[in-house]
Design a protein around this motif. Structure first.
Motif, short mmCIF file in Angstrom:
data_model
loop_
_atom_site.label_atom_id
_atom_site.label_comp_id
_atom_site.label_asym_id
_atom_site.label_seq_id
_atom_site.Cartn_x
_atom_site.Cartn_y
_atom_site.Cartn_z
N LEU A 1 2.81 75.33 13.65
CA LEU A 1 3.07 73.91 13.42
C LEU A 1 4.12 73.36 14.39
O LEU A 1 4.01 72.23 14.87
CB LEU A 1 3.52 73.70 11.98
CG LEU A 1 3.60 72.26 11.49
CD1 LEU A 1 2.26 71.55 11.63
CD2 LEU A 1 4.07 72.22 10.03
N SER A 2 5.14 74.16 14.71
CA SER A 2 6.18 73.69 15.63
C SER A 2 5.61 73.43 17.02
O SER A 2 6.06 72.52 17.72
CB SER A 2 7.32 74.71 15.70
OG SER A 2 6.85 75.97 16.17
N HIS A 3 4.60 74.23 17.43
CA HIS A 3 3.97 74.01 18.73
C HIS A 3 3.19 72.70 18.73
O HIS A 3 3.22 71.94 19.71
CB HIS A 3 3.02 75.17 19.06
CG HIS A 3 3.71 76.48 19.28
ND1 HIS A 3 3.07 77.60 19.74
CD2 HIS A 3 5.02 76.85 19.10
CE1 HIS A 3 3.92 78.61 19.84
NE2 HIS A 3 5.11 78.17 19.44
N ILE A 4 2.50 72.43 17.63
CA ILE A 4 1.69 71.21 17.55
C ILE A 4 2.60 69.98 17.55
O ILE A 4 2.36 69.01 18.27
CB ILE A 4 0.82 71.21 16.28
CG1 ILE A 4 -0.13 72.41 16.29
CG2 ILE A 4 0.01 69.92 16.18
CD1 ILE A 4 -0.90 72.57 14.98
N THR A 5 3.65 70.02 16.73
CA THR A 5 4.52 68.85 16.64
C THR A 5 5.25 68.58 17.95
O THR A 5 5.51 67.43 18.30
CB THR A 5 5.53 69.02 15.50
OG1 THR A 5 6.27 70.23 15.69
CG2 THR A 5 4.82 69.09 14.15
N ALA A 6 5.57 69.66 18.69
CA ALA A 6 6.23 69.47 19.99
C ALA A 6 5.26 68.91 21.02
O ALA A 6 5.63 68.06 21.84
CB ALA A 6 6.81 70.80 20.47
N LYS A 7 4.03 69.35 20.99
CA LYS A 7 3.04 68.92 21.97
C LYS A 7 2.49 67.53 21.66
O LYS A 7 2.15 66.76 22.57
CB LYS A 7 1.89 69.93 22.01
CG LYS A 7 0.91 69.72 23.15
CD LYS A 7 -0.10 70.86 23.22
CE LYS A 7 -1.07 70.67 24.39
NZ LYS A 7 -2.05 71.79 24.46
N PHE A 8 2.41 67.18 20.36
CA PHE A 8 1.85 65.90 19.95
C PHE A 8 2.84 65.17 19.04
O PHE A 8 2.61 65.02 17.84
CB PHE A 8 0.51 66.11 19.22
CG PHE A 8 -0.51 66.87 20.03
CD1 PHE A 8 -1.20 66.26 21.07
CD2 PHE A 8 -0.78 68.20 19.75
CE1 PHE A 8 -2.14 66.96 21.82
CE2 PHE A 8 -1.72 68.92 20.48
CZ PHE A 8 -2.39 68.29 21.52
N PRO A 9 3.95 64.70 19.60
CA PRO A 9 4.98 64.08 18.75
C PRO A 9 4.58 62.73 18.18
O PRO A 9 5.24 62.23 17.27
CB PRO A 9 6.17 63.93 19.73
CG PRO A 9 5.54 63.87 21.09
CD PRO A 9 4.35 64.78 21.02
N HIS A 10 3.49 62.14 18.71
CA HIS A 10 3.07 60.82 18.22
C HIS A 10 2.30 60.92 16.90
O HIS A 10 1.98 59.90 16.30
CB HIS A 10 2.20 60.11 19.26
CG HIS A 10 0.92 60.82 19.58
ND1 HIS A 10 0.88 61.98 20.32
CD2 HIS A 10 -0.36 60.53 19.25
CE1 HIS A 10 -0.38 62.37 20.45
NE2 HIS A 10 -1.16 61.51 19.81
N LEU A 11 1.99 62.12 16.44
CA LEU A 11 1.23 62.28 15.20
C LEU A 11 2.12 62.13 13.97
O LEU A 11 3.32 62.42 14.01
CB LEU A 11 0.56 63.65 15.15
CG LEU A 11 -0.45 64.01 16.23
CD1 LEU A 11 -1.08 65.35 15.93
CD2 LEU A 11 -1.51 62.93 16.37
#
Length: 274
Positions: free
Chosen positions: A165-175
């Motif tokens: 989850l930390s990878h996703i939130t860092a890569k897609f902060p606009h979500l």
């Protein structure tokens, strides 16, 4: 049959604005009349992601990828998939479903005419290929709801394993992340030797659609996966897929009206629009 390369179409530049927030039932303060009206019917658009790395043969061997190979964990779109998503966004914009007007304010309000209501809520799977697809189709949404309920059938196949989850939130902060369905850093639902059954997927679909009826938005895009969308359509309107003879392909779109018939959820007026 050879895999055709999509023609190159430039993506529209991102213009940022704030999407009206999605809500949990306990957060919604409305009168019973408002709830009844909002639950009467919603227009939903089921959208499969664009072509990803695991969807095409290996250029060196010509063989389809081994889905049990850890190297294919949560694969990204290939260039063709990005072009598909950009083309679909342009098509939906021409249809009046992707608006250049602030979300929550319909084109009809600005022109005074009776037009289709643009999609005002986007919900996508937490897998990378769906997030990328949603971001290309809806570049003007500053916040897209990432929801674990619309992820692909999980287990055994590495492309269906979520990234941390930390990878996703860092890569897609606009979500915007729906944390009740994305509660752990690692993908604890995915297991290497057990895969969800069709009944398991259908239960997730039922729970997600029930959650969707509680949201205030009325026109909703759902960016998900082939098996997930097929399970939804085969349960609620099997005739649209010729009772299982027809498949859902990359960047296809099915429109439906979601409503309650008594205490039962139904999908009516289902049609493929792209």
């Amino acid at each position: 049959m050879p895999h055709e390369k999509a023609k190159e179409v430039p993506c529209r530049p991102r213009q940022m604005w704030q999407l009206p927030p999605f809500l949990l039932p306990q957060d919604i303060m409305r009168s019973s009349e408002d709830v009844e009206e909002q639950q009467q019917m919603k227009t939903v658009y089921f959208i499969r992601h664009g072509v990803a790395r695991h969807n095409v043969p290996d250029p060196n061997t010509g063989q389809m990828p081994n889905l049990h190979d850890e190297r294919y964990t949560d694969p990204s779109l290939i260039q063709e998939g990005e072009m598909q998503a950009c083309e679909l966004g342009a098509k939906l914009r021409q249809m009046g479903l992707v608006s250049d007007v602030m979300p929550g304010r319909s084109a009809a309000m600005d022109t005074g005419c009776n037009t289709k209501q643009p999609i005002d809520l986007v919900v996508c799977s937490p897998l990378t290929r769906c997030i990328q697809t949603a971001s290309h189709i809806f570049p003007n949404f500053s916040s897209i709801c990432c929801h674990g309920g619309v992820r692909e059938a999980f287990g055994m196949h590495y492309p269906d394993r979520r990234s941390p989850l930390s990878h996703i939130t860092a890569k897609f902060p606009h979500l915007t992340y729906h944390h009740p369905s994305l509660s752990s850093e690692d993908d604890i639902d995915w297991q290497p030797h057990i895969r969800e059954t069709r009944d398991d997927v259908v239960r997730r679909i039922d729970n997600f659609l029930a959650w969707l009826t509680q949201q205030p938005q009325q026109s909703i895009g759902i960016v998900s996966h082939g098996v997930w969308i097929e399970c939804a359509l085969l349960k609620y309107c099997p005739q649209v897929l010729e009772f299982g003879k027809k498949r859902v392909y990359n960047c296809e779109v099915y429109k439906a009206h979601l409503a309650y018939d008594g205490n039962k959820l139904v999908l009516n007026n289902v049609e493929q629009i792209a």
